[in-house]
Design a protein around this motif. Sequence first.
Motif, PDB file in Angstrom:
ATOM      1  N   ILE A  51       0.844  -1.192   0.000  1.00  6.85           N
ATOM      2  CA  ILE A  51       0.000   0.000   0.000  1.00  6.85           C
ATOM      3  C   ILE A  51       0.883   1.247   0.000  1.00  6.85           C
ATOM      4  CG2 ILE A  51      -1.917   1.175   1.130  1.00  6.85           C
ATOM      5  CD1 ILE A  51      -2.560  -1.680   0.273  1.00  6.85           C
ATOM      6  N   LEU A  52       0.604   2.188  -0.900  1.00 11.21           N
ATOM      7  CA  LEU A  52       1.375   3.422  -0.978  1.00 11.21           C
ATOM      8  C   LEU A  52       1.345   4.181   0.349  1.00 11.21           C
ATOM      9  CD1 LEU A  52       0.410   4.720  -4.525  1.00 11.21           C
ATOM     10  CD2 LEU A  52       2.745   4.403  -3.700  1.00 11.21           C
ATOM     11  N   ARG A  53       2.457   4.797   0.686  1.00 10.23           N
ATOM     12  CA  ARG A  53       2.570   5.593   1.881  1.00 10.23           C
ATOM     13  C   ARG A  53       3.268   6.902   1.526  1.00 10.23           C
ATOM     14  NH1 ARG A  53       7.815   4.951   3.788  1.00 10.23           N
ATOM     15  NH2 ARG A  53       7.307   5.440   5.927  1.00 10.23           N
ATOM     16  N   GLU A  54       3.264   7.850   2.435  1.00  9.69           N
ATOM     17  CA  GLU A  54       3.900   9.139   2.201  1.00  9.69           C
ATOM     18  C   GLU A  54       5.401   9.001   2.409  1.00  9.69           C
ATOM     19  OE1 GLU A  54       1.985  12.079   4.585  1.00  9.69           O
ATOM     20  OE2 GLU A  54       0.126  12.023   3.426  1.00  9.69           O
ATOM     21  N   ASP A  55       6.104   8.672   1.334  1.00  9.41           N
ATOM     22  CA  ASP A  55       7.548   8.456   1.360  1.00  9.41           C
ATOM     23  C   ASP A  55       8.240   9.730   0.884  1.00  9.41           C
ATOM     24  OD1 ASP A  55      10.120   7.514   1.272  1.00  9.41           O
ATOM     25  OD2 ASP A  55       9.830   6.291  -0.531  1.00  9.41           O
ATOM     26  N   LYS A  56       8.816  10.485   1.808  1.00 11.92           N
ATOM     27  CA  LYS A  56       9.427  11.763   1.470  1.00 11.92           C
ATOM     28  C   LYS A  56      10.709  11.608   0.658  1.00 11.92           C
ATOM     29  CE  LYS A  56       7.458  14.159   5.447  1.00 11.92           C
ATOM     30  NZ  LYS A  56       7.720  14.938   6.688  1.00 11.92           N
ATOM     31  N   SER A  57      11.257  10.392   0.599  1.00 14.15           N
ATOM     32  CA  SER A  57      12.453  10.163  -0.213  1.00 14.15           C
ATOM     33  C   SER A  57      12.118   9.939  -1.684  1.00 14.15           C
ATOM     34  CB  SER A  57      13.234   8.957   0.327  1.00 14.15           C
ATOM     35  OG  SER A  57      12.505   7.754   0.117  1.00 14.15           O
ATOM     36  N   CYS A  58      10.830   9.816  -2.011  1.00 14.95           N
ATOM     37  CA  CYS A  58      10.410   9.602  -3.399  1.00 14.95           C
ATOM     38  C   CYS A  58       9.265  10.563  -3.701  1.00 14.95           C
ATOM     39  CB  CYS A  58       9.969   8.154  -3.621  1.00 14.95           C
ATOM     40  SG  CYS A  58       9.449   7.792  -5.308  1.00 14.95           S
ATOM     41  N   LEU A  59       9.579  11.669  -4.364  1.00 10.03           N
ATOM     42  CA  LEU A  59       8.582  12.713  -4.592  1.00 10.03           C
ATOM     43  C   LEU A  59       7.454  12.235  -5.495  1.00 10.03           C
ATOM     44  CD1 LEU A  59      10.864  15.865  -5.023  1.00 10.03           C
ATOM     45  CD2 LEU A  59       9.677  15.038  -2.976  1.00 10.03           C
ATOM     46  N   GLY A  60       7.749  11.309  -6.402  1.00 13.62           N
ATOM     47  CA  GLY A  60       6.707  10.803  -7.291  1.00 13.62           C
ATOM     48  C   GLY A  60       5.606  10.082  -6.544  1.00 13.62           C
ATOM     49  N   SER A  61       5.970   9.147  -5.671  1.00 19.17           N
ATOM     50  CA  SER A  61       4.964   8.410  -4.909  1.00 19.17           C
ATOM     51  C   SER A  61       4.237   9.329  -3.936  1.00 19.17           C
ATOM     52  CB  SER A  61       5.616   7.247  -4.156  1.00 19.17           C
ATOM     53  OG  SER A  61       6.542   7.714  -3.187  1.00 19.17           O
ATOM     54  N   LEU A  62       4.954  10.313  -3.385  1.00 19.63           N
ATOM     55  CA  LEU A  62       4.331  11.274  -2.475  1.00 19.63           C
ATOM     56  C   LEU A  62       3.243  12.064  -3.198  1.00 19.63           C
ATOM     57  CD1 LEU A  62       4.515  12.439   0.422  1.00 19.63           C
ATOM     58  CD2 LEU A  62       6.081  14.164  -0.484  1.00 19.63           C
ATOM     59  N   GLN A  63       3.502  12.430  -4.466  1.00 22.45           N
ATOM     60  CA  GLN A  63       2.527  13.170  -5.249  1.00 22.45           C
ATOM     61  C   GLN A  63       1.304  12.317  -5.576  1.00 22.45           C
ATOM     62  OE1 GLN A  63       2.896  16.678  -6.252  1.00 22.45           O
ATOM     63  NE2 GLN A  63       0.741  16.121  -6.191  1.00 22.45           N
ATOM     64  N   ILE A  64       1.518  11.040  -5.906  1.00 21.44           N
ATOM     65  CA  ILE A  64       0.406  10.133  -6.200  1.00 21.44           C
ATOM     66  C   ILE A  64      -0.518  10.014  -4.990  1.00 21.44           C
ATOM     67  CG2 ILE A  64      -0.219   7.735  -6.709  1.00 21.44           C
ATOM     68  CD1 ILE A  64       0.824   9.075  -9.145  1.00 21.44           C
ATOM     69  N   VAL A  65       0.062   9.886  -3.806  1.00 15.42           N
ATOM     70  CA  VAL A  65      -0.734   9.790  -2.576  1.00 15.42           C
ATOM     71  C   VAL A  65      -1.610  11.026  -2.417  1.00 15.42           C
ATOM     72  CG1 VAL A  65      -0.611   9.787  -0.051  1.00 15.42           C
ATOM     73  CG2 VAL A  65       0.828   8.226  -1.367  1.00 15.42           C
ATOM     74  N   LYS A  66      -1.052  12.204  -2.650  1.00 13.84           N
ATOM     75  CA  LYS A  66      -1.816  13.443  -2.507  1.00 13.84           C
ATOM     76  C   LYS A  66      -2.936  13.519  -3.537  1.00 13.84           C
ATOM     77  CE  LYS A  66       1.957  16.119  -0.451  1.00 13.84           C
ATOM     78  NZ  LYS A  66       1.316  16.111   0.888  1.00 13.84           N
ATOM     79  N   TRP A  67      -2.686  13.044  -4.753  1.00 12.58           N
ATOM     80  CA  TRP A  67      -3.732  13.049  -5.774  1.00 12.58           C
ATOM     81  C   TRP A  67      -4.906  12.157  -5.380  1.00 12.58           C
ATOM     82  CZ3 TRP A  67      -0.319  12.256 -10.786  1.00 12.58           C
ATOM     83  CH2 TRP A  67       0.392  13.431 -11.030  1.00 12.58           C
ATOM     84  N   ILE A  68      -4.584  10.972  -4.884  1.00 13.01           N
ATOM     85  CA  ILE A  68      -5.653  10.042  -4.518  1.00 13.01           C
ATOM     86  C   ILE A  68      -6.447  10.586  -3.336  1.00 13.01           C
ATOM     87  CG2 ILE A  68      -6.165   7.691  -3.743  1.00 13.01           C
ATOM     88  CD1 ILE A  68      -3.690   6.778  -5.227  1.00 13.01           C
TER      89      ILE A  68
END
Length: 282
Positions: A51-68
């Motif tokens: 499950i995606l989490r707020e990973d500050k070391s990866c800006l791409g995944s962090l952005q996806i989380v915010k979009w969802i």
Amino acid sequence: LFPTEIATEQQSVVLVKRLLAISVSCITYMRGLFPESSYGTRYLDDLCLKILREDKSCLGSLQIVKWIQGCFDALEKQYVSFFMFLMEFPTVTELYQFKFKYKKEVPQMDIISNQTNFVNGASSEDMKQASRHLIRKLYLLMQNLGPLPNDITLTMKLLYYNDVTPEDYQPPGFKEDGSPGDLLFDGDPVNLRVGSVSTDFHLMKVRVTTEKKRMKMVESNLIQQNGPTEISHQGLDCDEEEEEGSTKISCLNLAFSQEEVTGPKKRRKVSEPEKLLLEGRK
């Protein structure tokens, strides 16, 4: 992962939001978009879910989380009709569609699980069974798609029900979409039925469209039909009647090289608390 019972509208929206979070997490994980540190782990029976989490070391995944989480806002307000997740290079390579309906009358159950229809008064366990079946089929499909190109653009689009959505409404992080209405594929796209889950209050249906040449062995009952090279937003769900007034679109997009997508290969610390997307925080 799921509410112990689904007897209220709030419990139903929690289920739908978690299904969306799990599905997008499954897609990004199985397609190798982000590093392991961007995911937490949950178990569904014998199925291990990332499950995606707020990973500050990866800006791409962090952005996806915010979009969802922005889509969660539109779901709670019952505005969104379609959620679309596109991968482009430069034409569309893969398209994931999530269609939402909100029930306003006496519920008529329409849950499809393993080609079995549950109608009229299906229990919470039936809904969970349909949810598990949808997730398993999505994982199966992800395992049978060819590798992605090295450089891709990720785009999320929302379509709304115009009769209830305020003209100036945009979920957090989204903006009005001014791009052309057609989605262009390089080869012959094929539409795949993944599944649908219905409660007394919501219906969520999942479809995947990709180029036929990129598919490996896929169950024949997943295939809906061949599609045109160009697919319009208004014709995505081609086996059902059109919804009235669901044409307003907002979107976000993110362009990556493969190095930017995967990010630094850092393992997260065990002691770090997991704040997973399926918590459904506003």
